[in-house]
Enzyme design. Structure first.
Site, PDB file in Angstrom:
ATOM      1  N   GLU A  40      62.961  45.788  83.290  1.00 24.92           N
ATOM      2  CA  GLU A  40      62.431  45.358  84.253  1.00 24.92           C
ATOM      3  C   GLU A  40      63.231  44.452  83.783  1.00 24.92           C
ATOM      4  O   GLU A  40      62.608  43.161  83.413  1.00 24.92           O
ATOM      5  CB  GLU A  40      60.816  45.312  84.822  1.00 24.92           C
ATOM      6  CG  GLU A  40      61.109  45.137  86.092  1.00 24.92           C
ATOM      7  CD  GLU A  40      59.363  45.067  86.848  1.00 24.92           C
ATOM      8  OE1 GLU A  40      59.234  46.035  86.620  1.00 24.92           O
ATOM      9  OE2 GLU A  40      59.158  44.111  87.962  1.00 24.92           O
ATOM     10  N   ARG A  74      44.743  45.185  84.059  1.00 24.31           N
ATOM     11  CA  ARG A  74      44.282  44.272  83.159  1.00 24.31           C
ATOM     12  C   ARG A  74      43.560  44.011  82.346  1.00 24.31           C
ATOM     13  O   ARG A  74      42.135  45.040  82.761  1.00 24.31           O
ATOM     14  CB  ARG A  74      44.479  42.573  84.197  1.00 24.31           C
ATOM     15  CG  ARG A  74      46.030  42.453  84.584  1.00 24.31           C
ATOM     16  CD  ARG A  74      45.436  40.760  85.102  1.00 24.31           C
ATOM     17  NE  ARG A  74      46.978  40.257  85.782  1.00 24.31           N
ATOM     18  CZ  ARG A  74      47.372  39.052  85.114  1.00 24.31           C
ATOM     19  NH1 ARG A  74      46.963  38.943  84.016  1.00 24.31           N
ATOM     20  NH2 ARG A  74      48.728  38.663  85.392  1.00 24.31           N
ATOM     21  N   HIS A  77      46.963  43.731  94.681  1.00 23.47           N
ATOM     22  CA  HIS A  77      46.001  42.971  95.457  1.00 23.47           C
ATOM     23  C   HIS A  77      45.233  43.643  96.840  1.00 23.47           C
ATOM     24  O   HIS A  77      44.323  42.597  97.543  1.00 23.47           O
ATOM     25  CB  HIS A  77      47.247  41.640  95.692  1.00 23.47           C
ATOM     26  CG  HIS A  77      47.398  40.952  94.791  1.00 23.47           C
ATOM     27  ND1 HIS A  77      47.202  40.514  93.612  1.00 23.47           N
ATOM     28  CD2 HIS A  77      48.710  41.007  94.587  1.00 23.47           C
ATOM     29  CE1 HIS A  77      47.840  39.863  92.756  1.00 23.47           C
ATOM     30  NE2 HIS A  77      49.118  39.949  93.687  1.00 23.47           N
ATOM     31  N   HIS A 137      48.975  47.228  87.739  1.00 25.27           N
ATOM     32  CA  HIS A 137      48.629  46.182  86.396  1.00 25.27           C
ATOM     33  C   HIS A 137      47.579  46.430  86.150  1.00 25.27           C
ATOM     34  O   HIS A 137      46.579  45.604  86.480  1.00 25.27           O
ATOM     35  CB  HIS A 137      49.110  45.128  86.929  1.00 25.27           C
ATOM     36  CG  HIS A 137      48.920  44.174  85.452  1.00 25.27           C
ATOM     37  ND1 HIS A 137      49.317  43.274  85.432  1.00 25.27           N
ATOM     38  CD2 HIS A 137      48.838  44.197  84.280  1.00 25.27           C
ATOM     39  CE1 HIS A 137      49.599  42.390  84.024  1.00 25.27           C
ATOM     40  NE2 HIS A 137      48.850  43.376  83.052  1.00 25.27           N
ATOM     41  N   ASN A 187      53.353  47.266  94.243  1.00 27.64           N
ATOM     42  CA  ASN A 187      52.575  47.137  93.859  1.00 27.64           C
ATOM     43  C   ASN A 187      50.855  47.119  94.327  1.00 27.64           C
ATOM     44  O   ASN A 187      51.252  46.273  95.913  1.00 27.64           O
ATOM     45  CB  ASN A 187      52.697  45.816  92.833  1.00 27.64           C
ATOM     46  CG  ASN A 187      51.472  45.326  91.815  1.00 27.64           C
ATOM     47  OD1 ASN A 187      50.762  44.601  91.923  1.00 27.64           O
ATOM     48  ND2 ASN A 187      52.369  44.967  90.765  1.00 27.64           N
ATOM     49  N   GLU A 237      51.315  48.909  84.988  1.00 23.38           N
ATOM     50  CA  GLU A 237      51.815  47.917  83.911  1.00 23.38           C
ATOM     51  C   GLU A 237      50.524  47.606  82.966  1.00 23.38           C
ATOM     52  O   GLU A 237      49.723  47.324  83.712  1.00 23.38           O
ATOM     53  CB  GLU A 237      52.041  46.711  84.551  1.00 23.38           C
ATOM     54  CG  GLU A 237      53.134  46.976  85.487  1.00 23.38           C
ATOM     55  CD  GLU A 237      53.357  45.313  86.612  1.00 23.38           C
ATOM     56  OE1 GLU A 237      52.416  44.543  86.230  1.00 23.38           O
ATOM     57  OE2 GLU A 237      54.213  45.738  87.506  1.00 23.38           O
ATOM     58  N   HIS A 253      59.232  40.903  90.382  1.00 21.15           N
ATOM     59  CA  HIS A 253      57.836  39.527  90.497  1.00 21.15           C
ATOM     60  C   HIS A 253      58.727  38.393  91.601  1.00 21.15           C
ATOM     61  O   HIS A 253      59.846  37.574  91.809  1.00 21.15           O
ATOM     62  CB  HIS A 253      58.099  39.321  89.438  1.00 21.15           C
ATOM     63  CG  HIS A 253      57.469  38.155  88.798  1.00 21.15           C
ATOM     64  ND1 HIS A 253      57.238  37.522  89.645  1.00 21.15           N
ATOM     65  CD2 HIS A 253      56.109  38.850  88.766  1.00 21.15           C
ATOM     66  CE1 HIS A 253      55.479  36.888  89.213  1.00 21.15           C
ATOM     67  NE2 HIS A 253      54.937  37.513  88.777  1.00 21.15           N
ATOM     68  N   GLY A 254      58.279  38.407  92.596  1.00 23.12           N
ATOM     69  CA  GLY A 254      58.184  37.380  93.295  1.00 23.12           C
ATOM     70  C   GLY A 254      59.744  37.686  94.587  1.00 23.12           C
ATOM     71  O   GLY A 254      59.903  36.600  94.812  1.00 23.12           O
ATOM     72  N   ARG A 309      40.981  42.206  86.534  1.00 25.77           N
ATOM     73  CA  ARG A 309      40.578  41.160  87.912  1.00 25.77           C
ATOM     74  C   ARG A 309      40.678  41.639  89.461  1.00 25.77           C
ATOM     75  O   ARG A 309      40.532  41.938  90.004  1.00 25.77           O
ATOM     76  CB  ARG A 309      41.254  39.737  87.628  1.00 25.77           C
ATOM     77  CG  ARG A 309      42.530  39.639  87.316  1.00 25.77           C
ATOM     78  CD  ARG A 309      43.428  39.073  88.002  1.00 25.77           C
ATOM     79  NE  ARG A 309      43.928  38.221  86.569  1.00 25.77           N
ATOM     80  CZ  ARG A 309      44.427  37.565  86.504  1.00 25.77           C
ATOM     81  NH1 ARG A 309      45.146  37.137  87.185  1.00 25.77           N
ATOM     82  NH2 ARG A 309      44.410  36.291  85.055  1.00 25.77           N
ATOM     83  N   THR A 312      49.409  34.890  87.374  1.00 23.16           N
ATOM     84  CA  THR A 312      49.992  36.331  87.054  1.00 23.16           C
ATOM     85  C   THR A 312      51.130  35.822  86.374  1.00 23.16           C
ATOM     86  O   THR A 312      50.696  35.119  85.821  1.00 23.16           O
ATOM     87  CB  THR A 312      51.286  36.516  88.952  1.00 23.16           C
ATOM     88  OG1 THR A 312      51.933  37.928  89.047  1.00 23.16           O
ATOM     89  CG2 THR A 312      51.977  35.103  89.332  1.00 23.16           C
ATOM     90  N   THR A 313      51.273  37.057  86.502  1.00 31.51           N
ATOM     91  CA  THR A 313      52.728  37.549  84.922  1.00 31.51           C
ATOM     92  C   THR A 313      53.385  36.751  84.990  1.00 31.51           C
ATOM     93  O   THR A 313      54.116  35.893  85.671  1.00 31.51           O
ATOM     94  CB  THR A 313      53.523  38.460  85.067  1.00 31.51           C
ATOM     95  OG1 THR A 313      52.148  39.500  85.330  1.00 31.51           O
ATOM     96  CG2 THR A 313      53.965  38.866  83.689  1.00 31.51           C
TER      97      THR A 313
END
Ligand code: PXP
Length: 245
Positions: A149, A44, A9, A42, A6, A69, A188-189, A48, A99-100
């Site tokens: 997921e 959004r 960022h 993603h 992903n 996403e 995630h994470g 952003r 974040t999600t």
């Protein structure tokens, strides 16, 4: 086990200055050179980080599958259908979140089934980002998703005995997903430190990792950061496979 990177960022850094660098498409190409099996972004509602143009450029540039996403809104569905990425992962989205924050409420998403049909008819593979709960897995299968997921955020934030039970929760959900005919992804994470037990979960075939890899890329470059993660994931998943009957 496929590793999707992903790159949101990279665009977050660009947007910090509203400039034209760093370029997420360039980051995606370097991630592919490092062994990424796919690229995730993603898009959004507030744009952003990734914007519509990034998504279009990625779609026409990368060699690996694009996993887009999106929140399940009419605008995002329209964009997805216009773009036809390899896969759409539907995620919950709140404007105020950093974040999600959790999985989709699949029990109470009235238009989700129709959305999955429309996306599938456009030739797009569909995945639902859900908490690793048996009810959510069953409901996702009923809704007709190709994949789920599993949200690994609680696993990532836990320690000690709690981490062991979060891992078991993921394993149980993954097995159920496989039994119901779903492809099982997770993310995630996840970091270089906590990824190994998740990569070793049987029946899990795809990981989505962003923040940790982009962070490491600042110091060692994107290609190497991805290669290091890919090695961890590949070694962990091959151990698990050999334990299977
Ligand atoms: N999967 C989903 C559905 C996400 O929303 C995100 C974050 O955008 C990730 C995976 C990647 O999470 P992280 O950046 O913590 O690796």
């Amino acid at each position: 086990m496929r590793l999707f990177i992903n790159i949101d960022h990279v665009a977050t850094v660009r947007e910090a200055r509203k400039a034209d660098e760093p370029d997420p498409v360039q980051a995606a190409c370097l991630a592919e050179l490092g062994g990424a099996d796919g690229i995730t972004v993603h898009l959004r509602e507030d744009r952003r980080h990734i914007n519509d143009r990034d998504a279009e450029r990625l779609r026409s540039t990368i060699r690996t599958p694009l996993n887009l996403e999106i929140a399940n809104t009419p605008q995002m569905r329209r964009i997805a259908i216009g773009l036809t990425p390899h896969q759409v992962t539907v995620v919950p989205e709140k404007r105020e979140e950093v974040t999600t924050e959790g999985g989709l409420d699949v029990a109470d998403s009235p238009d989700l089934e129709a959305a999955l049909v429309v996306l599938a008819e456009a030739g797009i593979r569909t995945s639902l980002f859900i908490d690793p709960e048996p009810d959510a897995v069953r409901r996702s299968a009923d809704l007709g998703a190709h994949a789920v997921e599993l949200h690994t955020g609680e696993y990532a934030n836990s320690r000690g005995a709690e981490r062991t039970s979060q891992l078991q929760r993921l394993e149980t959900a993954a097995r159920l997903g496989r039994d119901l005919g779903l492809a099982v992804h997770a993310g995630h994470g996840l970091t270089y430190v906590n990824v190994i037990p998740v990569a070793a979960i049987a029946h899990c075939e795809e990981l989505n990792i962003g923040h940790s890899v982009v962070s490491r890329a600042l110091f060692v470059g994107m290609e190497r950061a991805v290669r290091e993660m890919k090695t961890l994931v590949r070694d962990a998943s091959s151990t698990q496979r050999s334990l299977e009957p």
